[in-house]
Every structure is written in structure tokens, then in C-alpha cells.
Design a protein around this motif. Sequence first.
Motif, short mmCIF file in Angstrom:
data_model
loop_
_atom_site.label_atom_id
_atom_site.label_comp_id
_atom_site.label_asym_id
_atom_site.label_seq_id
_atom_site.Cartn_x
_atom_site.Cartn_y
_atom_site.Cartn_z
N SER A 83 44.71 -24.81 -29.06
CA SER A 83 45.88 -24.37 -29.95
C SER A 83 46.75 -25.70 -30.29
CB SER A 83 46.70 -23.43 -29.46
OG SER A 83 47.52 -23.81 -28.31
N GLU A 84 47.18 -25.51 -31.73
CA GLU A 84 48.05 -26.73 -32.12
C GLU A 84 49.65 -26.58 -31.83
OE1 GLU A 84 47.01 -28.40 -36.34
OE2 GLU A 84 46.86 -26.51 -36.36
N THR A 85 50.14 -27.45 -31.34
CA THR A 85 51.59 -27.41 -31.09
C THR A 85 52.45 -26.76 -32.21
OG1 THR A 85 52.04 -29.52 -31.81
CG2 THR A 85 51.57 -29.35 -29.58
N ARG A 86 53.58 -26.28 -31.82
CA ARG A 86 54.44 -25.61 -32.96
C ARG A 86 54.72 -26.46 -34.12
NH1 ARG A 86 55.01 -21.82 -36.14
NH2 ARG A 86 56.90 -20.66 -36.17
N TYR A 87 55.25 -27.80 -33.67
CA TYR A 87 55.66 -28.89 -34.95
C TYR A 87 54.66 -29.14 -35.69
CZ TYR A 87 54.00 -32.95 -32.45
OH TYR A 87 53.33 -34.16 -31.78
N ALA A 88 53.16 -29.27 -35.24
CA ALA A 88 52.04 -29.66 -36.10
C ALA A 88 51.95 -28.35 -37.09
CB ALA A 88 50.82 -29.77 -35.12
N THR A 99 61.93 -29.73 -32.70
CA THR A 99 60.71 -29.28 -33.33
C THR A 99 60.67 -29.53 -34.81
OG1 THR A 99 60.22 -27.54 -31.44
CG2 THR A 99 59.09 -27.38 -33.49
N GLN A 140 45.69 -35.36 -31.33
CA GLN A 140 46.96 -35.07 -30.59
C GLN A 140 46.62 -35.21 -28.97
OE1 GLN A 140 49.63 -31.59 -30.59
NE2 GLN A 140 50.93 -32.86 -31.29
N LYS A 163 47.72 -33.84 -25.31
CA LYS A 163 48.82 -32.99 -24.71
C LYS A 163 48.65 -33.26 -23.42
CE LYS A 163 51.23 -28.59 -24.90
NZ LYS A 163 51.55 -27.41 -25.83
N GLU A 212 48.70 -31.87 -19.70
CA GLU A 212 48.54 -30.66 -18.89
C GLU A 212 49.53 -30.24 -17.86
OE1 GLU A 212 44.80 -30.56 -16.96
OE2 GLU A 212 43.53 -30.53 -18.79
N LYS A 213 50.04 -29.05 -17.96
CA LYS A 213 51.11 -28.75 -17.02
C LYS A 213 50.42 -28.87 -15.42
CE LYS A 213 53.79 -26.29 -20.17
NZ LYS A 213 54.39 -24.73 -20.57
#
Length: 245
Positions: A2-7, A44, A237, A239, A241-242
Motif C-alpha cells: 500500500s502507498e503511504t498517505r503522502y504519496a 504529511t 519507495q 519503507k 518494517e516495524k
Amino acid sequence: MSETRYAVIAKDLMEGIASGRYPVGSLLPTEFELCELYEVSRHTVRAAISQLQTQGMVSRRKKVGTRVEAAAPRGGYSQSLATVADLAHLAETQVRSIQQVSHFVADIAQARRLGLEPGEHYFCVSSIRVDRENALAPLCWTDVYALKQYSSVIELAEQHPGQLIAALIEQHFGRHIDVVDQQVRAVLLSAEIAKALNAEVGSPGLNILRQYRDDEGKLMVASETIHPDDRFTLVTQLKREKAQG
């Protein structure tokens, strides 16, 4: 993925600029207004605007705001690709013009390079893709390879120039694309490719090999696309991992 919110916000703003909702020369809504519109934090919003700045579409000035500078990304076409749906959306913004179709039996070299099965019968659809707004500078040359059993899709590809051939095979043969493996490398444009794309022979290009696979990992379609270096930017992008626990 899933894309990040800002993307997502950056993509929406880019579409708004391209459609004329935010014309060149106008100001985007303020950060505060964008925060309210998208229900996100100022951090964001700033990250989204930064993406547009990087691509030369907007500029920012203190006490003035964010000004729209261009209706399209600098340096040709820029695209963030994270899902199969993104690839389909990319195809919809372009028009495919089929240049030639060939049928062949894959040899060992072709099989190794493209991920095909040696000795199997395939067809290849070669085409150029142009942006609907600029037909004089084709974006790329693409060779699409698929098994002979899917050859009826060739006519469909002519009828639907805005759809991926892989997507047409999905729709008409009941197959499902689960994953796309992608390899990117730098190349120099050959005389044939340069002529077709109105580019300089020997100039830098971007070669993208994509292998579309079903949920069992079987290859459905392979495509090899060559872009002149000034007409396409592939944005990815990574990201973190948590941590677990």
C-alpha cells in the motif's frame, strides 16, 4: 504494497494539476487547507508537496504559497509504481501503437533473458507508447511476449490501446496476475529504437523487464520496455518494517 498517505496525496495533487483543477500559474490550497481536505497532519502535506517540488511541478515561496509551475513532471513522465493497479493506471494515460507482431519458438538465449520456456511457441507484440498530450515524443518501445494460446489477445490489444496486454489476458482468459517481477538496467538506444522514438542514436535509455506471474509463480506475460532517459522517471519507495514485539 500500500502507498503511504503522502504519496496518495501527491498523486491526487498531480492529477489535479494535469486536469486543470489547479492551473499552471495558480496557487495550491494552503497547507492548512490541504490538511483539512485530506484529514492529515501538516508533516504529511509537506512531504506530498516535496514530491511535487522534486518533479518540478510546483515552487514554494514564503508568504506567497505553493505555485503551480508545470502541468507534467520535469524530464518527461514520472511514475510511482507499487502495485499491478498502478501499472494499469499508467497504461490508461498513454496510447499504444502496434508496430509489428511476430511468432516464434523460444530459444535458450531468449528463455534465459526473458524467463520463457525454451521450445515453447510464443508471440511478440512490439509497440510504441505515446502520452495523449505529446504524440511527437513517444515515451517508450515495448515488446510484450506471451504464449501462442493467448494470440487472440492481439486483436484486443489493437481495439483497446489504453489497456495492458497482461490485463486483457486476465479479463478474457480467466487468469489472475498475482505478482510482477521487475528488473531495471541502463542501456544505450539502438538505431532502430532511437528512430522509432525520435531520439538520438546511442543516447542513454532505461530498460525495464517485467514478468507477470500467477499465484503459482507461473509466467503469464513478459514485457521489455525501453525509455529514452529524458522521458521517464521510475519512482520507488522503501519503507522500514516495524519491529515485532
